[in-house]
Design a protein around this motif. Structure first.
Motif, PDB file in Angstrom:
ATOM      1  N   LEU A 171      42.507  48.689  40.454  1.00  0.00           N
ATOM      2  CA  LEU A 171      41.321  49.510  40.657  1.00  0.00           C
ATOM      3  C   LEU A 171      40.058  48.669  40.763  1.00  0.00           C
ATOM      4  O   LEU A 171      39.009  49.163  41.183  1.00  0.00           O
ATOM      5  CB  LEU A 171      41.182  50.511  39.515  1.00  0.00           C
ATOM      6  CG  LEU A 171      42.329  51.530  39.401  1.00  0.00           C
ATOM      7  CD1 LEU A 171      42.159  52.380  38.158  1.00  0.00           C
ATOM      8  CD2 LEU A 171      42.381  52.408  40.645  1.00  0.00           C
ATOM      9  N   GLN A 172      40.143  47.381  40.393  1.00  0.00           N
ATOM     10  CA  GLN A 172      39.030  46.449  40.536  1.00  0.00           C
ATOM     11  C   GLN A 172      39.544  45.053  40.204  1.00  0.00           C
ATOM     12  O   GLN A 172      40.703  44.885  39.801  1.00  0.00           O
ATOM     13  CB  GLN A 172      37.877  46.800  39.605  1.00  0.00           C
ATOM     14  CG  GLN A 172      38.218  46.737  38.122  1.00  0.00           C
ATOM     15  CD  GLN A 172      37.069  47.162  37.255  1.00  0.00           C
ATOM     16  OE1 GLN A 172      36.462  48.216  37.461  1.00  0.00           O
ATOM     17  NE2 GLN A 172      36.739  46.329  36.285  1.00  0.00           N
ATOM     18  N   GLY A 173      38.697  44.040  40.365  1.00  0.00           N
ATOM     19  CA  GLY A 173      39.085  42.686  40.045  1.00  0.00           C
ATOM     20  C   GLY A 173      39.096  42.425  38.551  1.00  0.00           C
ATOM     21  O   GLY A 173      38.620  43.243  37.748  1.00  0.00           O
ATOM     22  N   LEU A 174      39.629  41.266  38.163  1.00  0.00           N
ATOM     23  CA  LEU A 174      39.699  40.853  36.771  1.00  0.00           C
ATOM     24  C   LEU A 174      38.567  39.891  36.447  1.00  0.00           C
ATOM     25  O   LEU A 174      38.056  39.186  37.328  1.00  0.00           O
ATOM     26  CB  LEU A 174      41.044  40.176  36.485  1.00  0.00           C
ATOM     27  CG  LEU A 174      42.289  41.053  36.629  1.00  0.00           C
ATOM     28  CD1 LEU A 174      43.539  40.212  36.457  1.00  0.00           C
ATOM     29  CD2 LEU A 174      42.261  42.209  35.635  1.00  0.00           C
ATOM     30  N   PRO A 175      38.181  39.801  35.181  1.00  0.00           N
ATOM     31  CA  PRO A 175      37.107  38.864  34.812  1.00  0.00           C
ATOM     32  C   PRO A 175      37.484  37.416  35.127  1.00  0.00           C
ATOM     33  O   PRO A 175      38.663  37.045  35.084  1.00  0.00           O
ATOM     34  CB  PRO A 175      36.963  39.076  33.300  1.00  0.00           C
ATOM     35  CG  PRO A 175      37.553  40.419  33.036  1.00  0.00           C
ATOM     36  CD  PRO A 175      38.634  40.610  34.048  1.00  0.00           C
ATOM     37  N   ALA A 176      36.496  36.609  35.466  1.00  0.00           N
ATOM     38  CA  ALA A 176      36.728  35.191  35.737  1.00  0.00           C
ATOM     39  C   ALA A 176      37.396  34.537  34.531  1.00  0.00           C
ATOM     40  O   ALA A 176      37.170  34.928  33.384  1.00  0.00           O
ATOM     41  CB  ALA A 176      35.405  34.503  36.053  1.00  0.00           C
ATOM     42  N   GLY A 177      38.247  33.550  34.824  1.00  0.00           N
ATOM     43  CA  GLY A 177      38.933  32.836  33.759  1.00  0.00           C
ATOM     44  C   GLY A 177      40.392  33.190  33.630  1.00  0.00           C
ATOM     45  O   GLY A 177      41.110  32.571  32.835  1.00  0.00           O
ATOM     46  N   VAL A 178      40.886  34.159  34.408  1.00  0.00           N
ATOM     47  CA  VAL A 178      42.300  34.500  34.375  1.00  0.00           C
ATOM     48  C   VAL A 178      43.101  33.280  34.819  1.00  0.00           C
ATOM     49  O   VAL A 178      42.743  32.591  35.775  1.00  0.00           O
ATOM     50  CB  VAL A 178      42.583  35.711  35.290  1.00  0.00           C
ATOM     51  CG1 VAL A 178      44.085  35.972  35.392  1.00  0.00           C
ATOM     52  CG2 VAL A 178      41.867  36.938  34.770  1.00  0.00           C
ATOM     53  N   ASP A 179      44.198  33.015  34.117  1.00  0.00           N
ATOM     54  CA  ASP A 179      45.004  31.823  34.360  1.00  0.00           C
ATOM     55  C   ASP A 179      45.361  31.664  35.834  1.00  0.00           C
ATOM     56  O   ASP A 179      45.853  32.587  36.468  1.00  0.00           O
ATOM     57  CB  ASP A 179      46.290  31.909  33.537  1.00  0.00           C
ATOM     58  CG  ASP A 179      47.218  30.731  33.788  1.00  0.00           C
ATOM     59  OD1 ASP A 179      46.740  29.587  33.756  1.00  0.00           O
ATOM     60  OD2 ASP A 179      48.416  30.967  34.038  1.00  0.00           O
ATOM     61  N   GLY A 180      45.083  30.483  36.376  1.00  0.00           N
ATOM     62  CA  GLY A 180      45.467  30.154  37.744  1.00  0.00           C
ATOM     63  C   GLY A 180      44.507  30.603  38.807  1.00  0.00           C
ATOM     64  O   GLY A 180      44.750  30.391  39.996  1.00  0.00           O
ATOM     65  N   THR A 181      43.396  31.251  38.434  1.00  0.00           N
ATOM     66  CA  THR A 181      42.442  31.775  39.403  1.00  0.00           C
ATOM     67  C   THR A 181      41.118  31.010  39.321  1.00  0.00           C
ATOM     68  O   THR A 181      40.879  30.235  38.398  1.00  0.00           O
ATOM     69  CB  THR A 181      42.172  33.269  39.175  1.00  0.00           C
ATOM     70  OG1 THR A 181      41.504  33.446  37.915  1.00  0.00           O
ATOM     71  CG2 THR A 181      43.463  34.058  39.165  1.00  0.00           C
ATOM     72  N   VAL A 182      40.252  31.243  40.302  1.00  0.00           N
ATOM     73  CA  VAL A 182      38.918  30.645  40.330  1.00  0.00           C
ATOM     74  C   VAL A 182      37.904  31.744  40.629  1.00  0.00           C
ATOM     75  O   VAL A 182      38.262  32.858  41.005  1.00  0.00           O
ATOM     76  CB  VAL A 182      38.811  29.532  41.394  1.00  0.00           C
ATOM     77  CG1 VAL A 182      39.757  28.385  41.080  1.00  0.00           C
ATOM     78  CG2 VAL A 182      39.100  30.086  42.784  1.00  0.00           C
ATOM     79  N   ASP A 183      36.623  31.404  40.446  1.00  0.00           N
ATOM     80  CA  ASP A 183      35.533  32.333  40.773  1.00  0.00           C
ATOM     81  C   ASP A 183      34.519  31.585  41.624  1.00  0.00           C
ATOM     82  O   ASP A 183      33.464  31.179  41.157  1.00  0.00           O
ATOM     83  CB  ASP A 183      34.890  32.869  39.488  1.00  0.00           C
ATOM     84  CG  ASP A 183      33.726  33.823  39.770  1.00  0.00           C
ATOM     85  OD1 ASP A 183      33.649  34.328  40.907  1.00  0.00           O
ATOM     86  OD2 ASP A 183      32.901  34.024  38.865  1.00  0.00           O
ATOM     87  N   ASP A 184      34.851  31.406  42.896  1.00  0.00           N
ATOM     88  CA  ASP A 184      33.968  30.667  43.794  1.00  0.00           C
ATOM     89  C   ASP A 184      32.681  31.413  44.086  1.00  0.00           C
ATOM     90  O   ASP A 184      31.697  30.822  44.539  1.00  0.00           O
ATOM     91  CB  ASP A 184      34.696  30.349  45.104  1.00  0.00           C
ATOM     92  CG  ASP A 184      35.734  29.247  44.943  1.00  0.00           C
ATOM     93  OD1 ASP A 184      35.627  28.491  43.952  1.00  0.00           O
ATOM     94  OD2 ASP A 184      36.646  29.151  45.776  1.00  0.00           O
ATOM     95  N   ASN A 185      32.678  32.724  43.886  1.00  0.00           N
ATOM     96  CA  ASN A 185      31.465  33.508  44.144  1.00  0.00           C
ATOM     97  C   ASN A 185      30.499  33.497  42.960  1.00  0.00           C
ATOM     98  O   ASN A 185      29.370  33.977  43.088  1.00  0.00           O
ATOM     99  CB  ASN A 185      31.839  34.972  44.450  1.00  0.00           C
ATOM    100  CG  ASN A 185      32.344  35.143  45.863  1.00  0.00           C
ATOM    101  OD1 ASN A 185      32.082  34.315  46.718  1.00  0.00           O
ATOM    102  ND2 ASN A 185      33.068  36.222  46.099  1.00  0.00           N
ATOM    103  N   ASP A 186      30.972  32.994  41.832  1.00  0.00           N
ATOM    104  CA  ASP A 186      30.150  32.989  40.610  1.00  0.00           C
ATOM    105  C   ASP A 186      29.621  34.379  40.274  1.00  0.00           C
ATOM    106  O   ASP A 186      28.487  34.539  39.812  1.00  0.00           O
ATOM    107  CB  ASP A 186      28.982  31.998  40.755  1.00  0.00           C
ATOM    108  CG  ASP A 186      29.454  30.563  40.894  1.00  0.00           C
ATOM    109  OD1 ASP A 186      30.479  30.229  40.269  1.00  0.00           O
ATOM    110  OD2 ASP A 186      28.822  29.800  41.628  1.00  0.00           O
TER     111      ASP A 186
END
Length: 538
Positions: free
Chosen positions: A338-353
């Motif tokens: 239903l939406q994205g997960l908070p930054a910091g989820v294992d194996g992911t990045v947050d390039d959009n900050d």
């Protein structure tokens, strides 16, 4: 009599120095004049050169498996698991995708020709390493034995006949053609040699990019399981089924096992199920079905093509909706967030900050219904209508079921590799323990045993309800649920007698037509080698 340990295919399309060009381009048009060898082969001079040829075989496999066309298309798009509708002018390609799903292909179909060329080319390179005159190390010979067996398996499975020539024969000599038991004998001989010489590796992650005893046993089990199809006997032999069980038990003894967390298996991290993974980017498995507006920072959006049939979606246990909050379901069906997960989820990045892990608003498994953006806002298609993936494929011209003139939202999409872990990670699973596990269950069932407990152990692990008594019909469905978009659906449907049954959009002339269980030999090869006989129906 052909010496199998020093064979060479006449269908060589390029000289060996040009192999890199051949393997990097799968859409080359091949001219018949390129198909004859200029000189006799005299062996590979040094062990280093032989090892380099083994490396070239690994590199070629990367392209053969990573592609969305060619073998993948023949294995998946020709089944009930996948289709590629034409959306406006997108994915038209002169009907090349529609022909595969409809079973209306012809002998000049580009992907069929390319599969023939690619895998016969691999057979050629492996045969050079195995030639008795080559200065190949035992390690190189073991790997080459595996690769030749794999190439011959693919050619036999898809075409029913394999051209082989003695490398000491004059280059213009027509190669002999192996079919049925003769081709199986070559595969089995090569795999037994590979098992003897390859290293034993367990589920150790990075090392499993190389072939091992477990990979060779897996392919040998596949060969015995399909023997009655390949030799035309129609009935599995008890000795073959017993051999499948033994081979899978030997794979289990190496430490492979079923593992919780279904979609984690398809990440580039160690797991207990991956027997052999390919060092090729998984972008084709991610982006070919995602809509243009499903976006991550590293990719402007999907390519909006590949979809699945609603009847395949219905094989999975769960509510009609696949939204994550809709209720319990078979884990393998996945879910739509239903939406994205908070930054910091294992194996992911947050390039959009923006505090949201990139791509985590995109679902796993089967994407059906409304799709949502990172913050939970409903997404739209490019025209502004809600981005709601539908079951149906209908024409925008007359509203009737069609593979032509579809809009942007028809069809349930399929996603096993996930963009949140990297949109072009080089790690595609090819041989997996759960496949071997289900091969053993099938061998038990086909030899009069009861596979119910085995299948239910897998189902419970995947959050699906146990089955009272497992039949062959249950087993082919279970293989579909477990192994979708992993290259095996066509092979499975043929073995279970379901490849010629009706499904949506199949050409009526192909329903019940067993000729479609083999692809046509490319016309140019029939001309070049009179020992080849065109398959029935073409």
């Amino acid at each position: 009599m052909i010496n199998y340990l020093k064979t060479r295919s006449k269908i060589l399309m390029f000289s060996l120095p040009a192999l890199a060009l051949f393997f990097s381009c799968t859409d080359l048009e091949i001219e018949p004049t390129d198909s004859l060898l200029a000189t006799n082969f005299e062996g590979i001079a040094t062990a280093e050169e032989a090892a380099s040829q083994v490396t070239s075989m690994y590199n070629s496999i990367n392209g053969f498996i990573g592609d969305q066309a060619n073998l993948y298309a023949l294995s998946e798009v020709t089944t009930d698991e996948m289709l590629v509708p034409t959306r406006g002018s997108d994915w038209g390609d002169n009907g090349i995708w529609r022909q595969l799903h409809q079973h209306s292909w012809t002998p000049d179909h580009q992907y069929i020709t390319t599969v023939w060329n690619q895998w016969n080319e691999l057979q050629l390179v492996a045969s050079e390493v195995l030639d008795s005159r080559s200065a190949s190390s035992p390690d190189s010979r073991a790997a080459a034995s595996f690769f030749r067996a794999l190439a011959v398996y693919v050619i036999l499975d898809n075409f029913g006949q394999v051209p082989i020539r003695d490398t000491e024969a004059p280059p213009l000599t027509d190669p002999e053609v192996l079919t049925g038991e003769d081709a199986i004998a070559l595969i089995v001989s090569d795999l037994e040699a590979a098992i003897s010489g390859l290293p034993a590796t367990g589920p150790s992650g990075a090392e499993n990019v190389n072939v091992s005893k477990a990979a060779a046993r897996y392919l040998l089990a596949k060969t015995h399981l399909n023997r009655h199809i390949f030799n035309g006997s129609g009935s599995p032999d008890a000795a073959d089924m017993a051999r499948v069980i033994t081979l899978v038990d030997e794979i289990t003894a190496d430490g492979y096992e079923l593992e919780e967390g279904y979609f984690d298996i398809f990440r580039d991290t160690p797991d207990n199920e991956t027997i052999w993974w390919i060092n090729t980017q998984v972008g084709n498995r991610i982006w070919n079905g995602l809509h243009y507006n499903l976006v991550t920072p590293e990719q402007s959006g999907g390519w909006n093509g590949f979809s699945t049939l609603s009847e395949f979606y219905d094989l999975f246990e769960g509510p009609e909706s696949n939204l994550e909050n809709a209720g319990p379901r078979d884990e393998r069906r996945g879910f739509v967030p239903l939406q994205g997960l908070p930054a910091g989820v294992d194996g992911t990045v947050d390039d959009n900050d923006d505090g949201i892990a990139d791509g985590t608003n995109i679902g796993f498994g089967f994407l059906k219904g409304q799709q949502y953006g990172p913050t939970g806002a409903p997404l739209t298609e490019r025209g502004g209508a809600p981005l709601v993936f539908s079951r149906e494929f209908v024409s925008t011209v007359d509203g009737q079921p069609s593979l032509l003139d579809n809009d942007e939202i028809t069809g349930i999409r399929v996603l096993k590799y996930h963009p949140s872990y990297g949109g072009f990670v080089s790690h595609e699973v090819f041989f997996r323990y759960s496949d071997a596990y289900l091969m053993k269950a099938e061998a038990m069932l086909r030899s009069g045993g009861d596979a119910t407990a085995m299948v239910n152990d897998l189902r419970v692990l995947r959050d699906a309800s146990p089955i009272a008594t497992v039949t062959l019909d249950d087993l082919i469905d279970e293989r579909g649920r477990e192994l979708y978009i992993e290259f095996w659906r066509r092979n499975d449907l043929i073995r279970f007698g379901q490849y010629t049954r009706d499904w949506e959009f199949k050409d009526p002339a192909a329903i019940g037509n067993s000729d479609r269980e083999l692809f046509p030999i490319p016309a140019t090869q029939i001309i070049l080698n009179p020992n080849l006989v065109q398959n029935p129906g073409y």
